[in-house]
Design a protein around this motif. Structure first.
Motif, PDB file in Angstrom:
ATOM      1  N   PHE A 191      10.089  64.149 -31.575  1.00 22.04           N
ATOM      2  CA  PHE A 191      10.604  63.262 -30.521  1.00 22.04           C
ATOM      3  C   PHE A 191      11.265  61.993 -31.070  1.00 22.04           C
ATOM      4  CE2 PHE A 191       6.915  65.361 -28.317  1.00 22.04           C
ATOM      5  CZ  PHE A 191       7.680  66.157 -27.479  1.00 22.04           C
ATOM      6  N   ASP A 192      10.530  61.233 -31.891  1.00 17.97           N
ATOM      7  CA  ASP A 192      11.023  59.914 -32.305  1.00 17.97           C
ATOM      8  C   ASP A 192      12.331  59.999 -33.067  1.00 17.97           C
ATOM      9  OD1 ASP A 192       8.808  58.735 -31.163  1.00 17.97           O
ATOM     10  OD2 ASP A 192       7.631  58.814 -33.009  1.00 17.97           O
ATOM     11  N   ALA A 193      12.411  60.887 -34.058  1.00 11.35           N
ATOM     12  CA  ALA A 193      13.629  61.002 -34.868  1.00 11.35           C
ATOM     13  C   ALA A 193      14.821  61.438 -34.028  1.00 11.35           C
ATOM     14  CB  ALA A 193      13.411  61.986 -36.016  1.00 11.35           C
ATOM     15  N   LEU A 194      14.559  62.062 -32.867  1.00  6.99           N
ATOM     16  CA  LEU A 194      15.629  62.526 -31.976  1.00  6.99           C
ATOM     17  C   LEU A 194      15.964  61.492 -30.907  1.00  6.99           C
ATOM     18  CD1 LEU A 194      14.453  66.223 -31.465  1.00  6.99           C
ATOM     19  CD2 LEU A 194      16.196  65.372 -33.030  1.00  6.99           C
ATOM     20  N   PHE A 195      15.393  60.282 -31.036  1.00  4.57           N
ATOM     21  CA  PHE A 195      15.637  59.191 -30.094  1.00  4.57           C
ATOM     22  C   PHE A 195      15.132  59.521 -28.687  1.00  4.57           C
ATOM     23  CE2 PHE A 195      18.397  55.990 -27.870  1.00  4.57           C
ATOM     24  CZ  PHE A 195      17.848  54.878 -28.492  1.00  4.57           C
ATOM     25  N   VAL A 196      14.042  60.308 -28.612  1.00  2.00           N
ATOM     26  CA  VAL A 196      13.365  60.545 -27.333  1.00  2.00           C
ATOM     27  C   VAL A 196      12.359  59.412 -27.136  1.00  2.00           C
ATOM     28  CG1 VAL A 196      11.888  62.094 -26.011  1.00  2.00           C
ATOM     29  CG2 VAL A 196      13.618  63.032 -27.550  1.00  2.00           C
ATOM     30  N   ALA A 202      21.208  49.352 -27.413  1.00  2.00           N
ATOM     31  CA  ALA A 202      20.210  48.367 -26.989  1.00  2.00           C
ATOM     32  C   ALA A 202      18.799  48.881 -27.175  1.00  2.00           C
ATOM     33  CB  ALA A 202      20.433  47.996 -25.519  1.00  2.00           C
ATOM     34  N   GLY A 203      18.629  50.176 -27.509  1.00  2.00           N
ATOM     35  CA  GLY A 203      17.296  50.750 -27.665  1.00  2.00           C
ATOM     36  C   GLY A 203      16.591  50.901 -26.329  1.00  2.00           C
ATOM     37  N   TYR A 204      15.308  51.192 -26.376  1.00  2.00           N
ATOM     38  CA  TYR A 204      14.548  51.387 -25.138  1.00  2.00           C
ATOM     39  C   TYR A 204      13.772  50.144 -24.714  1.00  2.00           C
ATOM     40  CZ  TYR A 204      15.677  56.326 -25.550  1.00  2.00           C
ATOM     41  OH  TYR A 204      16.352  57.513 -25.621  1.00  2.00           O
ATOM     42  N   ARG A 205      13.714  49.100 -25.569  1.00  2.00           N
ATOM     43  CA  ARG A 205      13.074  47.843 -25.235  1.00  2.00           C
ATOM     44  C   ARG A 205      11.636  48.038 -24.775  1.00  2.00           C
ATOM     45  NH1 ARG A 205      16.254  43.888 -27.449  1.00  2.00           N
ATOM     46  NH2 ARG A 205      18.458  44.446 -27.160  1.00  2.00           N
ATOM     47  N   ALA A 206      10.931  48.965 -25.450  1.00  2.00           N
ATOM     48  CA  ALA A 206       9.533  49.248 -25.124  1.00  2.00           C
ATOM     49  C   ALA A 206       8.708  49.152 -26.397  1.00  2.00           C
ATOM     50  CB  ALA A 206       9.394  50.633 -24.505  1.00  2.00           C
ATOM     51  N   PRO A 207       7.429  48.744 -26.294  1.00  2.00           N
ATOM     52  CA  PRO A 207       6.585  48.623 -27.493  1.00  2.00           C
ATOM     53  C   PRO A 207       6.482  49.942 -28.246  1.00  2.00           C
ATOM     54  CG  PRO A 207       5.518  47.635 -25.583  1.00  2.00           C
ATOM     55  CD  PRO A 207       6.710  48.363 -25.063  1.00  2.00           C
ATOM     56  N   TRP A 208       6.547  49.895 -29.567  1.00  2.00           N
ATOM     57  CA  TRP A 208       6.458  51.076 -30.420  1.00  2.00           C
ATOM     58  C   TRP A 208       4.995  51.370 -30.729  1.00  2.00           C
ATOM     59  CZ3 TRP A 208       9.478  54.882 -32.305  1.00  2.00           C
ATOM     60  CH2 TRP A 208       9.007  55.616 -33.384  1.00  2.00           C
ATOM     61  N   SER A 209       4.588  52.632 -30.620  1.00  2.00           N
ATOM     62  CA  SER A 209       3.204  53.032 -30.876  1.00  2.00           C
ATOM     63  C   SER A 209       3.151  53.897 -32.129  1.00  2.00           C
ATOM     64  CB  SER A 209       2.627  53.790 -29.683  1.00  2.00           C
ATOM     65  OG  SER A 209       1.374  54.354 -30.013  1.00  2.00           O
ATOM     66  N   HIS A 210       2.493  53.377 -33.194  1.00  2.00           N
ATOM     67  CA  HIS A 210       2.321  54.173 -34.412  1.00  2.00           C
ATOM     68  C   HIS A 210       1.403  55.364 -34.143  1.00  2.00           C
ATOM     69  CE1 HIS A 210       4.376  51.250 -36.930  1.00  2.00           C
ATOM     70  NE2 HIS A 210       3.688  50.288 -36.313  1.00  2.00           N
ATOM     71  N   SER A 262      11.857  53.280 -35.783  1.00  2.00           N
ATOM     72  CA  SER A 262      11.036  52.472 -34.873  1.00  2.00           C
ATOM     73  C   SER A 262      11.800  51.248 -34.378  1.00  2.00           C
ATOM     74  CB  SER A 262       9.736  52.063 -35.569  1.00  2.00           C
ATOM     75  OG  SER A 262       9.999  51.251 -36.700  1.00  2.00           O
ATOM     76  N   THR A 263      12.630  50.665 -35.257  1.00  2.00           N
ATOM     77  CA  THR A 263      13.397  49.480 -34.865  1.00  2.00           C
ATOM     78  C   THR A 263      14.430  49.809 -33.807  1.00  2.00           C
ATOM     79  OG1 THR A 263      13.088  48.480 -37.049  1.00  2.00           O
ATOM     80  CG2 THR A 263      14.900  47.631 -35.711  1.00  2.00           C
ATOM     81  N   VAL A 264      15.166  50.912 -33.980  1.00  2.00           N
ATOM     82  CA  VAL A 264      16.195  51.267 -32.998  1.00  2.00           C
ATOM     83  C   VAL A 264      15.566  51.652 -31.655  1.00  2.00           C
ATOM     84  CG1 VAL A 264      16.414  53.747 -33.457  1.00  2.00           C
ATOM     85  CG2 VAL A 264      18.415  52.451 -32.764  1.00  2.00           C
ATOM     86  N   HIS A 265      14.345  52.199 -31.665  1.00  2.00           N
ATOM     87  CA  HIS A 265      13.644  52.475 -30.408  1.00  2.00           C
ATOM     88  C   HIS A 265      13.264  51.168 -29.707  1.00  2.00           C
ATOM     89  CE1 HIS A 265      12.527  56.848 -29.957  1.00  2.00           C
ATOM     90  NE2 HIS A 265      13.056  56.880 -31.175  1.00  2.00           N
ATOM     91  N   GLU A 266      12.663  50.258 -30.477  1.00  2.00           N
ATOM     92  CA  GLU A 266      12.044  49.078 -29.868  1.00  2.00           C
ATOM     93  C   GLU A 266      13.044  47.954 -29.613  1.00  2.00           C
ATOM     94  OE1 GLU A 266       7.876  46.602 -30.467  1.00  2.00           O
ATOM     95  OE2 GLU A 266       8.748  47.707 -32.143  1.00  2.00           O
ATOM     96  N   HIS A 267      13.983  47.746 -30.553  1.00  2.00           N
ATOM     97  CA  HIS A 267      14.882  46.599 -30.442  1.00  2.00           C
ATOM     98  C   HIS A 267      16.358  46.990 -30.360  1.00  2.00           C
ATOM     99  CE1 HIS A 267      11.376  44.188 -31.329  1.00  2.00           C
ATOM    100  NE2 HIS A 267      11.178  44.881 -32.458  1.00  2.00           N
ATOM    101  N   GLY A 268      16.680  48.233 -30.656  1.00  2.00           N
ATOM    102  CA  GLY A 268      18.075  48.648 -30.649  1.00  2.00           C
ATOM    103  C   GLY A 268      18.691  48.554 -32.029  1.00  2.00           C
ATOM    104  N   GLY A 269      19.979  48.844 -32.080  1.00  2.00           N
ATOM    105  CA  GLY A 269      20.709  48.831 -33.345  1.00  2.00           C
ATOM    106  C   GLY A 269      21.767  49.910 -33.353  1.00  2.00           C
TER     107      GLY A 269
END
Length: 528
Positions: free
Chosen positions: A263-268, A312-320, A301-308
């Motif tokens: 999921f994560d690597a596919l930007f889900v 703009a990314g998903y602007r949601a907290p990243w969960s390890h 994780s950065t592009v999910h949480e903050h964009g790049g």
């Protein structure tokens, strides 16, 4: 019983040299002449196989009573029972049809009236029926009693044909036999040996033993060859199409994946409904996966949480914790992500050991038109896979918790959506699907995205056959691809085209314990 009959036949031949008619044999436990001759035939064939006797068969026809015929032979014919239930003419009140039914039954009243009228035994008087003769001869009962006793009738074929038409008798074909001594005649029924054993060689018993002759004319047991399941037949044809178009097959043996690669690597997004327990099978032991490469993990994780990378990314907290979960892969795109990450290694200036070995059953990924790779280290690739995926779905006629996904990716510079549509038309035309339409759709990791529809001539309607799109920059650039690299991706199931090709409506008749081996062996080959 069989050995007794064999001994009886051999003893009779020893005494009389020939048996003119096996019906004269004193068969033990006689039950029925027809059954007796069948038993004698079995005994004769056993003796014939050892050349102890020779015989000739003679056909004979006999008749037996049906259950209705046996009842008439005992109680009298329907017409006789009707006649007996009526008063003589002028000597009593005529019997009405309703009263007659109560007296002799519906069947006798219905059948017997017509036959009694035909023979002149009864007549109508007012609203009822009366006798017209003082006495009758029930020839039907007498004929049936004679057949019951002798199996035949002296009255002739016309009467037999009438009784058969009335379904009171059945014709039965039987046989009797004329028997003579064979070349190896003996009164002993000891069976010859079929195998030469070690014990016989040791004791010397083989010297005096009689061995059964080999029957070189006997046919062997038909061998059953292997057969491909219909699903595998269609799978091989799809593989041939991919290989013909210059694709290389990706390794897809990792049924268990981490949530990061699936999921994560596919930007889900980590909050996507597909990650819920209702859609995904999660692994409880071991509780989490090994961590991916740290710098790549940080970029994702950065592009999910903050964009790049322009997003703009998903602007949601990243969960390890969410990213490290193990699961049964929900799509083979997780394997595609692995391969794209390794393909981007050259662009990142890395040399992953064994990279070339990852591409199997096809040509190694090469540059477009055979050109040299660019200075940035990128080289184009065409990859495909066909393997199992798992979804936590309710099973019904069209869904299973496990199915096959057919997936392909094309990576090159300057690719456009028009290239994807053109490629899809060529790909599906090789499957025999000429009419194809595309509809805009949404996928978390492709933009733009297209659903693929094809016209099905047997169903006479448009049906969805796949999904496709261009992978997002948020997925590709963190892997290390240059900004001008584009990747096409598309997928379809293997079960749906197989069911359509073979006219199967319920997937449980294609896969599972209810599938018969005969249906697999007899399923025709499918040619696109």
């Amino acid at each position: 019983m069989s050995e007794q009959l064999q001994q009886l036949i051999l003893d009779t031949l020893e005494k009389h040299s020939k048996i003119e008619d096996t019906r004269s044999l004193d068969v033990p436990d006689k039950s029925d002449p027809y059954e007796d001759q069948l038993a004698i035939l079995g005994a004769l064939n056993s003796l014939l196989s050892r050349d102890m006797v020779k015989y000739e068969s003679h056909d004979v026809f006999s008749y037996v009573l049906t259950p209705e015929g046996a009842h008439i032979a005992k109680e009298g014919s329907h017409e006789a029972r009707v006649w007996a239930a009526l008063p003589a003419k002028g000597q009593g009140t005529p019997v009405t049809p309703v009263q007659l039914k109560k007296a002799v039954g519906d069947e006798s009243a219905k059948v017997g009236q017509g036959n009694a009228f035909k023979r002149g035994w009864i007549a109508k008087e007012g609203d009822g029926l009366v006798k017209t003769v003082d006495s009758i001869t029930d020839t039907t009962q007498l004929d049936l009693q004679q057949i019951q006793a002798t199996g035949d009738l002296k009255s002739g074929d016309k009467v037999l044909a009438d009784l058969r038409k009335r379904k009171l008798i059945l014709q039965r074909k039987g046989q009797w036999f004329t028997v003579q001594k064979g070349p190896s005649f003996s009164t002993s029924i000891a069976k010859p040996e079929t195998d030469l054993t070690a014990d016989m060689l040791t004791s010397g018993a083989w010297k005096t033993s009689t061995f059964k002759k080999y029957n070189f004319e006997a046919e062997g047991i038909p061998t059953s060859g292997g057969a491909l399941h219909p699903l595998l037949k269609v799978r091989e044809e799809l593989r041939d199409i991919f290989l013909e178009m210059g694709f290389a097959e990706m390794p897809t043996s990792s049924f268990v994946e981490s949530a990061f690669w699936c999921f994560d690597a596919l930007f889900v997004p980590q909050q996507h409904p597909a990650r819920d327990l209702q859609d995904t099978f999660y692994i409880s032991d071991p509780p989490k996966s090994l961590p991916p490469e740290p710098s790549y993990y940080k970029r994702v994780s950065t592009v999910h949480e903050h964009g790049g990378y322009g997003s703009a990314g998903y602007r949601a907290p990243w969960s390890h914790e969410e990213s490290s979960k193990l699961l049964l892969r929900t799509h083979t795109t997780a394997s595609s992500a692995h391969m794209l990450y390794k393909l981007a290694a050259k662009c990142r200036g890395e040399d992953i050991e064994g990279d070339e070995k990852e591409f199997t059953h096809g040509a190694k990924p090469t540059t477009k038109h055979g050109e040299k790779q660019d200075d940035d280290g990128f080289r184009p690739a065409k990859l495909f896979s066909i393997d199992r995926v798992f979804r936590n779905e309710t099973m019904d006629a069209t869904h299973l918790a496990e199915f096959h996904q057919v997936e392909g990716v094309v990576a090159d510079k300057g690719l456009t959506l028009a290239d994807l549509i053109g490629f899809m038309r060529v790909f599906f035309s090789k499957m025999g699907i000429e009419q194809v339409r595309f509809k805009p759709a949404y996928n978390p990791y492709t933009e733009p995205s297209l659903e693929i529809f094809a016209f099905h001539p047997m169903l006479n309607k448009w049906v969805e056959v796949g999904n496709s799109g261009m992978f997002r920059p948020e997925m590709l650039e963190p892997m290390g691809f240059p900004k001008d690299v584009r990747v096409h991706g598309w997928g379809l199931s293997l079960e749906r085209p197989t069911m359509i090709r073979y006219g199967i409506n319920n997937i449980r008749t294609l896969l599972g314990h209810k599938v018969s081996v005969e249906s697999v062996e007899n399923s025709p080959a499918v040619m696109f």
